[in-house]
Motif scaffolding. Structure first.
Motif, PDB file in Angstrom:
ATOM      1  N   SER A   7     -22.594  38.671  37.720  1.00 20.46           N
ATOM      2  CA  SER A   7     -22.826  37.478  38.541  1.00 20.46           C
ATOM      3  C   SER A   7     -22.670  36.181  37.758  1.00 20.46           C
ATOM      4  CB  SER A   7     -24.208  37.568  39.190  1.00 20.46           C
ATOM      5  OG  SER A   7     -24.454  36.425  39.986  1.00 20.46           O
ATOM      6  N   PRO A   8     -23.298  36.027  36.577  1.00 27.80           N
ATOM      7  CA  PRO A   8     -23.085  34.788  35.819  1.00 27.80           C
ATOM      8  C   PRO A   8     -21.631  34.576  35.392  1.00 27.80           C
ATOM      9  CG  PRO A   8     -25.018  35.945  35.008  1.00 27.80           C
ATOM     10  CD  PRO A   8     -24.330  36.868  35.960  1.00 27.80           C
ATOM     11  N   VAL A   9     -20.949  35.677  35.012  1.00 32.13           N
ATOM     12  CA  VAL A   9     -19.566  35.530  34.550  1.00 32.13           C
ATOM     13  C   VAL A   9     -18.657  35.088  35.687  1.00 32.13           C
ATOM     14  CG1 VAL A   9     -17.558  36.759  33.641  1.00 32.13           C
ATOM     15  CG2 VAL A   9     -19.824  37.186  32.673  1.00 32.13           C
ATOM     16  N   VAL A  10     -18.710  35.787  36.812  1.00 37.01           N
ATOM     17  CA  VAL A  10     -17.787  35.512  37.908  1.00 37.01           C
ATOM     18  C   VAL A  10     -18.189  34.272  38.701  1.00 37.01           C
ATOM     19  CG1 VAL A  10     -16.845  36.423  40.065  1.00 37.01           C
ATOM     20  CG2 VAL A  10     -17.097  37.927  38.090  1.00 37.01           C
ATOM     21  N   GLU A  11     -19.494  34.129  38.956  1.00 36.52           N
ATOM     22  CA  GLU A  11     -19.934  33.073  39.862  1.00 36.52           C
ATOM     23  C   GLU A  11     -20.312  31.771  39.166  1.00 36.52           C
ATOM     24  OE1 GLU A  11     -22.747  34.220  42.786  1.00 36.52           O
ATOM     25  OE2 GLU A  11     -21.827  36.171  43.157  1.00 36.52           O
ATOM     26  N   GLN A  12     -20.497  31.791  37.844  1.00 34.84           N
ATOM     27  CA  GLN A  12     -20.910  30.566  37.162  1.00 34.84           C
ATOM     28  C   GLN A  12     -19.867  30.028  36.189  1.00 34.84           C
ATOM     29  OE1 GLN A  12     -24.832  31.013  35.432  1.00 34.84           O
ATOM     30  NE2 GLN A  12     -25.720  31.787  37.332  1.00 34.84           N
ATOM     31  N   VAL A  13     -18.769  30.757  36.021  1.00 35.95           N
ATOM     32  CA  VAL A  13     -17.752  30.288  35.089  1.00 35.95           C
ATOM     33  C   VAL A  13     -17.159  28.949  35.522  1.00 35.95           C
ATOM     34  CG1 VAL A  13     -15.889  31.559  36.224  1.00 35.95           C
ATOM     35  CG2 VAL A  13     -15.683  30.996  33.805  1.00 35.95           C
ATOM     36  N   ASN A  14     -17.185  28.662  36.826  1.00 35.23           N
ATOM     37  CA  ASN A  14     -16.643  27.396  37.328  1.00 35.23           C
ATOM     38  C   ASN A  14     -17.719  26.364  37.654  1.00 35.23           C
ATOM     39  OD1 ASN A  14     -13.718  28.155  37.539  1.00 35.23           O
ATOM     40  ND2 ASN A  14     -14.573  29.731  38.880  1.00 35.23           N
ATOM     41  N   GLU A  15     -18.982  26.668  37.322  1.00 33.06           N
ATOM     42  CA  GLU A  15     -20.055  25.700  37.536  1.00 33.06           C
ATOM     43  C   GLU A  15     -20.111  24.719  36.350  1.00 33.06           C
ATOM     44  OE1 GLU A  15     -21.554  25.422  40.229  1.00 33.06           O
ATOM     45  OE2 GLU A  15     -21.729  27.379  41.214  1.00 33.06           O
ATOM     46  N   ARG A  16     -20.648  23.517  36.596  1.00 28.34           N
ATOM     47  CA  ARG A  16     -20.749  22.481  35.570  1.00 28.34           C
ATOM     48  C   ARG A  16     -22.175  21.923  35.546  1.00 28.34           C
ATOM     49  NH1 ARG A  16     -16.978  24.999  34.656  1.00 28.34           N
ATOM     50  NH2 ARG A  16     -14.783  24.386  34.734  1.00 28.34           N
ATOM     51  N   LEU A  17     -22.630  21.520  34.374  1.00 30.75           N
ATOM     52  CA  LEU A  17     -24.010  21.078  34.217  1.00 30.75           C
ATOM     53  C   LEU A  17     -24.370  19.899  35.107  1.00 30.75           C
ATOM     54  CD1 LEU A  17     -24.412  21.339  30.328  1.00 30.75           C
ATOM     55  CD2 LEU A  17     -25.089  22.991  32.062  1.00 30.75           C
ATOM     56  N   ASP A  18     -23.379  19.066  35.435  1.00 34.92           N
ATOM     57  CA  ASP A  18     -23.658  17.888  36.269  1.00 34.92           C
ATOM     58  C   ASP A  18     -23.549  18.187  37.759  1.00 34.92           C
ATOM     59  OD1 ASP A  18     -20.942  18.243  36.511  1.00 34.92           O
ATOM     60  OD2 ASP A  18     -20.403  16.153  36.058  1.00 34.92           O
ATOM     61  N   SER A  61     -20.866  19.328  39.375  1.00 34.36           N
ATOM     62  CA  SER A  61     -19.527  19.076  39.918  1.00 34.36           C
ATOM     63  C   SER A  61     -18.693  20.347  40.077  1.00 34.36           C
ATOM     64  CB  SER A  61     -18.770  18.103  39.005  1.00 34.36           C
ATOM     65  OG  SER A  61     -18.589  18.651  37.705  1.00 34.36           O
ATOM     66  N   GLY A  62     -19.241  21.492  39.687  1.00 30.24           N
ATOM     67  CA  GLY A  62     -18.474  22.725  39.766  1.00 30.24           C
ATOM     68  C   GLY A  62     -18.625  23.429  41.098  1.00 30.24           C
ATOM     69  N   TYR A  63     -18.157  24.655  41.141  1.00 27.87           N
ATOM     70  CA  TYR A  63     -18.227  25.474  42.353  1.00 27.87           C
ATOM     71  C   TYR A  63     -18.445  26.936  41.929  1.00 27.87           C
ATOM     72  CZ  TYR A  63     -13.383  26.927  41.314  1.00 27.87           C
ATOM     73  OH  TYR A  63     -12.254  27.433  40.731  1.00 27.87           O
ATOM     74  N   PRO A  64     -18.894  27.820  42.810  1.00 26.27           N
ATOM     75  CA  PRO A  64     -18.963  27.702  44.283  1.00 26.27           C
ATOM     76  C   PRO A  64     -20.261  27.120  44.816  1.00 26.27           C
ATOM     77  CG  PRO A  64     -19.438  29.959  43.639  1.00 26.27           C
ATOM     78  CD  PRO A  64     -19.103  29.216  42.365  1.00 26.27           C
ATOM     79  N   HIS A  65     -21.326  27.044  43.957  1.00 25.74           N
ATOM     80  CA  HIS A  65     -22.633  26.653  44.475  1.00 25.74           C
ATOM     81  C   HIS A  65     -23.060  25.246  44.055  1.00 25.74           C
ATOM     82  CE1 HIS A  65     -22.934  30.806  45.679  1.00 25.74           C
ATOM     83  NE2 HIS A  65     -22.877  31.230  44.426  1.00 25.74           N
ATOM     84  N   GLY A  66     -22.292  24.586  43.199  1.00 25.86           N
ATOM     85  CA  GLY A  66     -22.670  23.256  42.742  1.00 25.86           C
ATOM     86  C   GLY A  66     -23.962  23.265  41.950  1.00 25.86           C
ATOM     87  N   LEU A  67     -24.164  24.309  41.137  1.00 23.56           N
ATOM     88  CA  LEU A  67     -25.388  24.421  40.343  1.00 23.56           C
ATOM     89  C   LEU A  67     -25.468  23.313  39.293  1.00 23.56           C
ATOM     90  CD1 LEU A  67     -25.431  28.294  39.720  1.00 23.56           C
ATOM     91  CD2 LEU A  67     -26.520  26.999  41.572  1.00 23.56           C
ATOM     92  N   ARG A  68     -26.699  22.942  38.916  1.00 21.01           N
ATOM     93  CA  ARG A  68     -26.925  21.907  37.923  1.00 21.01           C
ATOM     94  C   ARG A  68     -27.814  22.431  36.790  1.00 21.01           C
ATOM     95  NH1 ARG A  68     -26.255  16.467  39.172  1.00 21.01           N
ATOM     96  NH2 ARG A  68     -25.390  16.068  41.249  1.00 21.01           N
ATOM     97  N   GLY A  69     -27.612  21.907  35.605  1.00 19.90           N
ATOM     98  CA  GLY A  69     -28.505  22.108  34.481  1.00 19.90           C
ATOM     99  C   GLY A  69     -29.004  23.512  34.286  1.00 19.90           C
ATOM    100  N   ASP A  70     -30.344  23.673  34.293  1.00 22.51           N
ATOM    101  CA  ASP A  70     -30.963  24.961  33.993  1.00 22.51           C
ATOM    102  C   ASP A  70     -30.691  26.025  35.047  1.00 22.51           C
ATOM    103  OD1 ASP A  70     -31.969  23.881  31.698  1.00 22.51           O
ATOM    104  OD2 ASP A  70     -33.957  23.428  32.530  1.00 22.51           O
ATOM    105  N   ALA A  71     -30.145  25.635  36.204  1.00 21.43           N
ATOM    106  CA  ALA A  71     -29.798  26.626  37.220  1.00 21.43           C
ATOM    107  C   ALA A  71     -28.621  27.483  36.773  1.00 21.43           C
ATOM    108  CB  ALA A  71     -29.472  25.928  38.539  1.00 21.43           C
ATOM    109  N   ILE A  72     -27.906  27.020  35.762  1.00 22.06           N
ATOM    110  CA  ILE A  72     -26.775  27.774  35.199  1.00 22.06           C
ATOM    111  C   ILE A  72     -27.290  28.555  33.995  1.00 22.06           C
ATOM    112  CG2 ILE A  72     -24.449  27.657  34.241  1.00 22.06           C
ATOM    113  CD1 ILE A  72     -24.141  24.951  35.598  1.00 22.06           C
ATOM    114  N   SER A  73     -27.058  29.876  33.992  1.00 18.71           N
ATOM    115  CA  SER A  73     -27.554  30.727  32.910  1.00 18.71           C
ATOM    116  C   SER A  73     -26.836  30.437  31.602  1.00 18.71           C
ATOM    117  CB  SER A  73     -27.363  32.196  33.284  1.00 18.71           C
ATOM    118  OG  SER A  73     -25.975  32.515  33.291  1.00 18.71           O
ATOM    119  N   ASP A  74     -27.435  30.923  30.514  1.00 22.04           N
ATOM    120  CA  ASP A  74     -26.822  30.744  29.199  1.00 22.04           C
ATOM    121  C   ASP A  74     -25.455  31.414  29.142  1.00 22.04           C
ATOM    122  OD1 ASP A  74     -27.173  29.696  26.493  1.00 22.04           O
ATOM    123  OD2 ASP A  74     -27.192  31.805  25.871  1.00 22.04           O
ATOM    124  N   LEU A  75     -25.335  32.601  29.766  1.00 25.86           N
ATOM    125  CA  LEU A  75     -24.056  33.301  29.783  1.00 25.86           C
ATOM    126  C   LEU A  75     -23.022  32.536  30.603  1.00 25.86           C
ATOM    127  CD1 LEU A  75     -22.507  35.795  28.917  1.00 25.86           C
ATOM    128  CD2 LEU A  75     -23.427  37.011  30.897  1.00 25.86           C
TER     129      LEU A  75
END
Length: 569
Positions: free
Chosen positions: A418-429, A431-445
């Protein structure tokens, strides 16, 4: 183009090749010349070559009176997908038989065969010597392919997986050229109907539908289809008097050609064993991409096997594995990107203490993380301008396509996938996708994968820009700590360096060399010298290590291989 085409066959041997299967099958229909075209099931009991046919009407004895009266009739049956109809026949004698009702009938003057374009396919075999080239657009080189079957309406092509991944259903075909041994050439146009793999995931099978043809071209196509079928009948026949070979499949000198060179034979891969094994992983990714485009699933066992391959190669020699990435230039950009991200992400994770099970899950998830992009519109992927808001809204679709199918890989830990596939395109600010996660919502992986993914993507050319120099890519990520995790950026730079394994570097004395190993400070410790830029015609082949590197002078930096017409492969 008509829905069917017919041919009248008069040649005695050719007629026999169509009548004998009807006799072996037994069942045919009998129809008189009545306007209502009613027919009855009978048996073709025997064929006396060029003399008579023996017809058994025991199932419909009421036909006896009409036959004895001399009413003319036709026999109708099916052979290899073709409708076969004899010329008008008459019964010449009733045979003495207490058990069955049989008639000796006249031998047909000719037989007519009719194929429906939607159902009949004449199969081509390699020994027929037919070569084919597929041209999609005028500015793209033709693809060498094989024709598996041919009909009036279309054909089935077999080609390398690497050539098929860029194709799409409904894509126009500018030209399909068929070259026959006798120098006959058939030019066709149409569009692609479907793309899939064979059962072994080793070959791409592409269905094409032809456009309407001028009458002369249609006749030529029908002639070729008939000759292909005739050649198949001739080779399969066990008759004492076989048909003569079709002139279409003989060289101008009258000799049979050698078997056509396979257009889908395994590519000869230069380089070491590691490079050859990487190409097999690339073949899997090409096939998996086609499977997803056709609504298929991700193959759990194959994904597991190829992830194990990457881990094994990395454990044996991480430098050899990183260096072998340079031998993949013939693969699609998406496949090269997937392999590079998987290999570097696993390498980076290994250097920071991830266990083997986690490393395998990281490598596997990274291999397929971008495969869903093949289902996105080509106009979006090849856009030469920044994407509009409505275009960006389509990007999450490719993430969901892969994420949903990875559920079937039960051996793969969701905590990794899940972190690899779904968070690889997320950005700390955010601005990423698919969920527009911010900061600590994005895992270390997820943060680590984003760094690996973006660095590789920036250093590859794209439709809207040239490839970035590696140092510029590093600087970009380091200058945007609000977007990318700076801890992982610094770890990446320390592990792979500013002149990473596999890059082409230039030294002060003009030598160009491929970097094969780095020392503890990230500097080249072993290189393969291949060119002296002060004398371009001087190709070199020299491996230097440690102190021997001093003779090259100081290291000036990375250069673009294409500028010097160099590539590892």
């Amino acid at each position: 183009m008509s829905d069917s085409a017919s041919t009248d066959i008069y040649q005695a041997h050719a007629m026999r090749e169509w009548l004998e299967p009807l006799c072996l099958q037994g069942g045919v229909n009998l129809a008189f010349n009545a306007a209502d075209s009613t027919s009855w099931p009978v048996l073709l009991d025997d064929t006396l070559h060029e003399q008579a046919l023996i017809v058994d009407v025991s199932a419909v004895p009421a036909l006896s009176d009409s036959l004895a009266r001399g009413d003319s009739f036709h026999l109708i049956g099916h052979v290899r997908g073709a409708l076969v109809r004899t010329s008008a026949l008459i019964a010449t004698a009733r045979l003495d038989d207490s058990q069955r009702v049989r008639f000796r009938c006249s031998y047909p003057e000719f037989i007519s065969t009719m194929h429906r374009r939607g159902t009949f396919r004449a199969p081509l075999r390699p020994e027929m010597g037919v070569e084919a080239r597929l041209t999609l657009t005028a500015d793209v080189p033709a693809i060498e392919t094989e024709v598996r079957n041919l009909s009036l309406g279309g054909c089935l092509l077999a080609m390398r997986l690497v050539d098929a991944v860029s194709l799409a259903p409904d894509q126009p075909v500018l030209a399909l050229e068929l070259h026959f041994p006798n120098r006959q050439r058939l030019d066709l146009k149409g569009h692609i109907r479907h793309i899939r793999t064979d059962d072994d995931w080793s070959v791409a099978l592409v269905g094409c539908e032809f456009d309407a043809l001028p009458i002369n071209s249609e006749r030529m196509l029908w002639y070729c289809v008939k000759e292909i079928e005739r050649e198949g009948v001739r080779r399969a026949s066990s008759s004492d008097k076989p048909l003569e070979p079709s002139a279409l499949f003989l060289l101008p000198q009258g000799r049979r050609p050698q078997t056509a060179k396979s257009a889908i034979a395994a590519q000869v891969v230069t380089g070491n064993t590691t490079a050859r094994r990487l190409h097999r992983v690339a073949d899997y990714l090409n096939a998996q991409s086609l499977q997803l485009q056709n609504g298929g699933t991700i193959a759990p066992s194959l994904l597991s096997r190829h992830a194990d391959t990457l881990l094994t190669l990395g454990a044996q020699s991480r430098e050899s594995l990183l260096y072998a990435l340079g031998y993949l230039e013939s693969e699609p950009a998406a496949v090269r990107h997937a392999l590079a991200v998987a290999i570097r992400a696993a390498d980076l994770a290994r250097s920071h203490g991830y266990d083997n099970d986690s490393l395998k899950a990281i490598a596997a998830s990274a291999l397929v993380h971008d495969l869903g992009k093949a289902s996105l519109p080509t106009s979006l992927l090849d856009s030469r301008v920044p994407l509009a808001e409505e275009q960006r809204a389509l990007l999450p679709e490719h993430v969901a396509q892969v994420s949903e199918r990875l559920v079937e890989c039960r051996w793969l830990s969701p905590a990794i996938a899940s972190p690899v596939v779904e968070q690889v395109n997320e950005r700390l600010d955010g601005s990423g996708y698919p969920h527009g996660l911010r900061g600590d919502a994005i895992s270390d992986l997820g943060r680590m994968l984003a760094v690996v993914d973006v660095i590789d993507a920036l250093t590859r050319p794209r439709a809207d820009r040239e490839a970035w120099p590696l140092v510029e890519a590093y600087r970009h990520l380091l200058n945007h700590p609000d977007v990318f995790d700076n801890v992982w950026v610094q770890r990446y730079v320390r592990l792979f360096g500013v002149t990473p394994v596999g890059s082409l570097v230039r030294y002060a004395n003009g030598a160009l060399a491929w970097v094969q190993r780095l020392d503890g400070q990230g500097r080249p410790s072993q290189v393969h010298v291949v060119l002296d830029t002060r004398s371009r015609h001087r190709r070199l082949d020299l491996v230097l290590a440690q102190r021997d590197l001093d003779q090259l002078g100081h290291l000036e930096g990375i250069v673009e291989p294409a500028k010097f017409q160099l590539q590892l492969s």
